[in-house]
Design an enzyme around this catalytic site. Sequence first.
Site: not given
Ligand code: F0G
Length: 458
Positions: A215, A450, A217, A124-125, A72, A258
């Site tokens: 950010d 979406h 990824a 990102f969304d 833990y 990613k």
């Molecule tokens: N930031 C970026 C640039 C992303 O592309 C994503 C996720 C996230 C944050 C959020 O990360 O999914 O681990 O919670 N992108 C995926 C996509 C879902 O299909 O582009 P997460």
Amino acid sequence: MQLPFAESYKIKMVETIKKSTREDRKQWIKDAHYNLFNLKSEQVFIDLLTDSGTGAMSDKQWSELMLGDESYAGASSYYKMKKSIKDILGFDYFLPTHQGRAAENVLFSVLVKEGMIVPGNSHFDTTKGHIEFRKATAIDCTIDEAFDTSVMHDFKGNVDLNKLEKILLNNPIEKIPMIIMTITNNSAGGQPVSMQNLREVYAMSRKYGVRVVFDSARFAENAYFIKKREEGYADKSIKEIVKEMFSYTDAMTMSSKKDAIVNMGGFIGFKNEDLFKQASVFGIMFEGYITYGGMSGRDMNALAQGLNEGTEFDTLDTRVQQVAFLGQRLKDFGVPLQEPFGGHAIFVDAKRFLPQVPKEEFLAQTLAIELYIEAGVRCVEIGAILADRDPITRENRFPELELLRLAIPRRTYTNNHMEYVAVALGNVYSRRNEIKHGVKIVKESPIMRHFTVELERL
Ligand code: F0G
């Protein structure tokens, strides 16, 4: 003769994927309310919905799973991940989280308050969702070149420094908790940000006294493009470039699904101990104790190894060249694409593909449905459905780019699969004039619609 491109790995384990008939697919997509997220994975032949968590781990990563320490507190897996983050990215402090949006949730719980403004290259969304959920505003300061898919520009992910500076000048600085740089820029088409742009944004942030957060990824793909395209970087290793990139930020959020090539995981990196301590409170509340934060020990081990592999030149070269292979084959068929090709995906320009369909009928979603019916290939709309409604006026937002994203999982499909996808979309392109109408929304949720939206064909 110059030797042709070949993958930098060989295959040790395989997974069966299923073909289906056009009639099956017509029924399945109807039953799914024309939302591809509702399809069962066995109804899909080639799944290009996302490159997130869908990659193939290496033999070394699978070995690391066996060494996971599930204590833990104070697990050796935590320290392995800490060392990898320090060695490769240069952060002294970090918090594990279960994925990228969880990292956003924890960090933004400290930083973002009602009425604040968060500028960036393109949010990102989920990032935008976490900002708007806190009644703050996310502003994209994307360069104009990114909105014209036919314009060639090496770094379409860049922030427009004039747009950014206007925001910093025209608002009280205490209302701007951070500038977010998304590397690579997913919403603009997996497009990289140049080192120069990162350096300039950082300099501007120091001038105005604002924090920078990456950010991150797809930071490794971003580094690959810097090596390939930016003057002065050709002879540097990816790891050297990555180190310099992260010297221009105060903190980072990471979706490790990613470029760290794991199926689940994320983290926040901090340079500042005080911010780390403040975020730890929310991390413990939402994710778990600070030495595991939503991850099992085995997954932290695989992530530590994945960060290392994901920043190897050969891994990135194989990946980006496969994406470009698909792009080139689609181009051969005349399909209009965002160019130059992105790092993790090919983005089809739905406005140029289906100019006869009104934007209110969701062009990119219409194309996603057509491609699925054609060949069982699943991909995703990056357009008006994803853009949601304006949180205040509740009107539909119609972004400048209406894109269909074909995201390529890492180390998963072969170039024969890419060829299959190219021919499938080429076929849809040949009969594009027969597609007169798109879809309408029947049911939607108030935010991030979406994922669950229900549609009808017109
Ligand atoms: N930031 C970026 C640039 C992303 O592309 C994503 C996720 C996230 C944050 C959020 O990360 O999914 O681990 O919670 N992108 C995926 C996509 C879902 O299909 O582009 P997460």
